[in-house]
Design a protein around this motif. Structure first.
Motif, PDB file in Angstrom:
ATOM      1  N   ARG A  23     -14.490 -52.965 -10.606  1.00  0.00           N
ATOM      2  CA  ARG A  23     -14.102 -53.245 -11.993  1.00  0.00           C
ATOM      3  C   ARG A  23     -15.114 -52.679 -12.976  1.00  0.00           C
ATOM      4  NH1 ARG A  23     -14.661 -58.497 -12.108  1.00  0.00           N
ATOM      5  NH2 ARG A  23     -16.570 -58.421 -13.293  1.00  0.00           N
ATOM      6  N   GLU A  24     -16.392 -52.921 -12.728  1.00  0.00           N
ATOM      7  CA  GLU A  24     -17.424 -52.468 -13.667  1.00  0.00           C
ATOM      8  C   GLU A  24     -17.587 -50.955 -13.679  1.00  0.00           C
ATOM      9  OE1 GLU A  24     -20.906 -54.831 -12.831  1.00  0.00           O
ATOM     10  OE2 GLU A  24     -20.029 -56.605 -13.785  1.00  0.00           O
ATOM     11  N   ALA A  25     -17.157 -50.281 -12.607  1.00  0.00           N
ATOM     12  CA  ALA A  25     -17.181 -48.821 -12.583  1.00  0.00           C
ATOM     13  C   ALA A  25     -15.956 -48.243 -13.287  1.00  0.00           C
ATOM     14  CB  ALA A  25     -17.240 -48.317 -11.144  1.00  0.00           C
ATOM     15  N   GLY A  26     -14.936 -49.078 -13.509  1.00  0.00           N
ATOM     16  CA  GLY A  26     -13.721 -48.622 -14.161  1.00  0.00           C
ATOM     17  C   GLY A  26     -12.615 -48.220 -13.212  1.00  0.00           C
ATOM     18  N   VAL A  27     -12.784 -48.488 -11.930  1.00  0.00           N
ATOM     19  CA  VAL A  27     -11.797 -48.083 -10.933  1.00  0.00           C
ATOM     20  C   VAL A  27     -10.588 -49.014 -10.950  1.00  0.00           C
ATOM     21  CG1 VAL A  27     -11.384 -47.675  -8.469  1.00  0.00           C
ATOM     22  CG2 VAL A  27     -13.576 -47.027  -9.493  1.00  0.00           C
ATOM     23  N   ILE A  28     -10.816 -50.303 -11.169  1.00  0.00           N
ATOM     24  CA  ILE A  28      -9.716 -51.268 -11.193  1.00  0.00           C
ATOM     25  C   ILE A  28      -9.735 -52.070 -12.481  1.00  0.00           C
ATOM     26  CG2 ILE A  28      -9.634 -51.483  -8.677  1.00  0.00           C
ATOM     27  CD1 ILE A  28     -10.961 -54.279  -9.003  1.00  0.00           C
ATOM     28  N   HIS A  29      -8.597 -52.670 -12.770  1.00  0.00           N
ATOM     29  CA  HIS A  29      -8.483 -53.623 -13.873  1.00  0.00           C
ATOM     30  C   HIS A  29      -8.118 -54.959 -13.247  1.00  0.00           C
ATOM     31  CE1 HIS A  29      -6.556 -55.874 -17.129  1.00  0.00           C
ATOM     32  NE2 HIS A  29      -7.456 -55.269 -17.874  1.00  0.00           N
ATOM     33  N   GLN A  30      -8.773 -56.026 -13.690  1.00  0.00           N
ATOM     34  CA  GLN A  30      -8.478 -57.359 -13.177  1.00  0.00           C
ATOM     35  C   GLN A  30      -8.003 -58.240 -14.317  1.00  0.00           C
ATOM     36  OE1 GLN A  30     -12.326 -58.225 -11.139  1.00  0.00           O
ATOM     37  NE2 GLN A  30     -11.026 -58.385  -9.323  1.00  0.00           N
ATOM     38  N   GLN A  31      -7.061 -59.126 -13.976  1.00  0.00           N
ATOM     39  CA  GLN A  31      -6.537 -60.056 -14.957  1.00  0.00           C
ATOM     40  C   GLN A  31      -6.327 -61.399 -14.293  1.00  0.00           C
ATOM     41  OE1 GLN A  31      -2.926 -58.763 -16.807  1.00  0.00           O
ATOM     42  NE2 GLN A  31      -2.655 -60.672 -17.928  1.00  0.00           N
ATOM     43  N   ASP A  32      -6.816 -62.440 -14.943  1.00  0.00           N
ATOM     44  CA  ASP A  32      -6.627 -63.793 -14.437  1.00  0.00           C
ATOM     45  C   ASP A  32      -5.302 -64.349 -14.937  1.00  0.00           C
ATOM     46  OD1 ASP A  32      -9.069 -63.789 -13.148  1.00  0.00           O
ATOM     47  OD2 ASP A  32     -10.135 -64.718 -14.819  1.00  0.00           O
ATOM     48  N   VAL A  33      -4.531 -64.885 -14.002  1.00  0.00           N
ATOM     49  CA  VAL A  33      -3.279 -65.560 -14.324  1.00  0.00           C
ATOM     50  C   VAL A  33      -3.337 -66.889 -13.594  1.00  0.00           C
ATOM     51  CG1 VAL A  33      -0.765 -65.503 -14.186  1.00  0.00           C
ATOM     52  CG2 VAL A  33      -2.043 -63.372 -14.559  1.00  0.00           C
ATOM     53  N   GLY A  34      -3.535 -67.942 -14.348  1.00  0.00           N
ATOM     54  CA  GLY A  34      -3.719 -69.248 -13.733  1.00  0.00           C
ATOM     55  C   GLY A  34      -4.972 -69.238 -12.883  1.00  0.00           C
ATOM     56  N   THR A  35      -4.832 -69.572 -11.614  1.00  0.00           N
ATOM     57  CA  THR A  35      -5.993 -69.621 -10.716  1.00  0.00           C
ATOM     58  C   THR A  35      -6.121 -68.355  -9.878  1.00  0.00           C
ATOM     59  OG1 THR A  35      -4.690 -70.707  -9.002  1.00  0.00           O
ATOM     60  CG2 THR A  35      -5.917 -72.132 -10.539  1.00  0.00           C
ATOM     61  N   ARG A  36      -5.263 -67.360 -10.135  1.00  0.00           N
ATOM     62  CA  ARG A  36      -5.299 -66.132  -9.343  1.00  0.00           C
ATOM     63  C   ARG A  36      -5.785 -64.972 -10.194  1.00  0.00           C
ATOM     64  NH1 ARG A  36      -0.072 -65.444  -5.845  1.00  0.00           N
ATOM     65  NH2 ARG A  36      -1.552 -64.440  -4.478  1.00  0.00           N
ATOM     66  N   ARG A  37      -6.423 -64.039  -9.533  1.00  0.00           N
ATOM     67  CA  ARG A  37      -6.912 -62.828 -10.196  1.00  0.00           C
ATOM     68  C   ARG A  37      -6.156 -61.642  -9.605  1.00  0.00           C
ATOM     69  NH1 ARG A  37     -13.095 -62.437 -11.222  1.00  0.00           N
ATOM     70  NH2 ARG A  37     -12.367 -63.788 -12.898  1.00  0.00           N
ATOM     71  N   PHE A  38      -5.445 -60.913 -10.472  1.00  0.00           N
ATOM     72  CA  PHE A  38      -4.639 -59.782 -10.047  1.00  0.00           C
ATOM     73  C   PHE A  38      -5.350 -58.472 -10.369  1.00  0.00           C
ATOM     74  CE2 PHE A  38      -1.722 -63.286 -10.421  1.00  0.00           C
ATOM     75  CZ  PHE A  38      -0.946 -63.146  -9.276  1.00  0.00           C
ATOM     76  N   ASN A  39      -5.115 -57.475  -9.517  1.00  0.00           N
ATOM     77  CA  ASN A  39      -5.836 -56.202  -9.586  1.00  0.00           C
ATOM     78  C   ASN A  39      -4.871 -55.030  -9.662  1.00  0.00           C
ATOM     79  OD1 ASN A  39      -8.651 -57.297  -8.712  1.00  0.00           O
ATOM     80  ND2 ASN A  39      -7.187 -58.155  -7.268  1.00  0.00           N
ATOM     81  N   THR A  40      -5.230 -54.051 -10.482  1.00  0.00           N
ATOM     82  CA  THR A  40      -4.494 -52.795 -10.541  1.00  0.00           C
ATOM     83  C   THR A  40      -5.497 -51.658 -10.638  1.00  0.00           C
ATOM     84  OG1 THR A  40      -4.298 -52.990 -12.941  1.00  0.00           O
ATOM     85  CG2 THR A  40      -2.399 -53.699 -11.641  1.00  0.00           C
ATOM     86  N   LEU A  41      -5.104 -50.501 -10.096  1.00  0.00           N
ATOM     87  CA  LEU A  41      -5.933 -49.307 -10.240  1.00  0.00           C
ATOM     88  C   LEU A  41      -5.809 -48.788 -11.662  1.00  0.00           C
ATOM     89  CD1 LEU A  41      -5.318 -47.109  -7.063  1.00  0.00           C
ATOM     90  CD2 LEU A  41      -7.372 -48.339  -7.693  1.00  0.00           C
ATOM     91  N   ARG A  42      -6.879 -48.223 -12.167  1.00  0.00           N
ATOM     92  CA  ARG A  42      -6.851 -47.594 -13.485  1.00  0.00           C
ATOM     93  C   ARG A  42      -6.615 -46.087 -13.286  1.00  0.00           C
ATOM     94  NH1 ARG A  42     -11.673 -49.917 -17.096  1.00  0.00           N
ATOM     95  NH2 ARG A  42     -10.455 -48.828 -18.682  1.00  0.00           N
ATOM     96  N   LYS A  43      -5.559 -45.774 -12.544  1.00  0.00           N
ATOM     97  CA  LYS A  43      -5.285 -44.395 -12.132  1.00  0.00           C
ATOM     98  C   LYS A  43      -5.107 -43.454 -13.318  1.00  0.00           C
ATOM     99  CE  LYS A  43      -2.556 -41.514  -9.017  1.00  0.00           C
ATOM    100  NZ  LYS A  43      -3.246 -40.365  -9.468  1.00  0.00           N
TER     101      LYS A  43
END
Length: 117
Positions: free
Chosen positions: A66-86
Motif C-alpha cells: 500500500r505505501e509503495a502505491g501497488v495496492i489500494h485498501q479500503q475498510d468496509v465494516g470490519t474487513r479490509r478490501f484490496n485492489t491493484l492500482r494497475k
C-alpha cells in the motif's frame, strides 16, 4: 462509521510513486502472490490471503504494498478490501506491472497446480 484502525490508511499519489520503492515492495514472494491474486480477483479481503505467515506478518506485507502505491485498501465494516492500482502504475511506469504479473504468475501458479503431477 469509524475506521477499524486508529491511524488512516496512507496511499501515495501517483506523482509520489517511487520506482525503487515499488520494486522493493515486489521483491518478496508473499507480496508477489498477493499482487497476482489481486490481478486475478480484484477487491479481495485481506483474510483471503492466508499464507504460511502470521497475521501480523501478512499485515506488514499489505502495508508495504500500500505505501509503495501497488495496492489500494479500503475498510468496509470490519474487513479490509484490496485492489491493484494497475491503471495508476501503468500511467507512471508503463508495462512494469504487466511484466511483474507475467513473471509472478509463473512463480505462483506451479504451487497451486500440485494436482496436475
Amino acid at each position: 462509521m469509524a475506521s477499524r484502525t486508529a491511524s488512516p490508511l496512507i496511499h501515495p499519489d501517483i506523482d509520489d510513486f517511487d520506482l525503487f520503492k515499488v520494486m522493493s515492495a515486489l521483491t518478496d514472494e508473499t507480496r508477489i502472490a498477493i499482487v497476482v491474486g489481486l490481478a486475478a480477483s480484484p477487491g479481495l479481503a485481506c483474510s483471503v490471503f492466508k499464507k504460511d505467515v502470521t497475521a501480523s506478518v501478512l499485515t506488514r506485507h499489505f502495508r508495504v504494498l500500500r505505501e509503495a502505491g501497488v495496492i489500494h485498501q479500503q475498510d468496509v465494516g470490519t474487513r479490509r478490501f484490496n485492489t491493484l492500482r494497475k491503471e495508476e502504475l501503468d500511467q507512471r511506469f508503463p508495462g512494469l506491472l504487466d511484466l511483474v504479473l507475467k513473471e509472478g504468475a509463473a512463480r505462483v501458479t506451479p504451487r497451486a497446480d500440485t494436482d496436475s503431477t
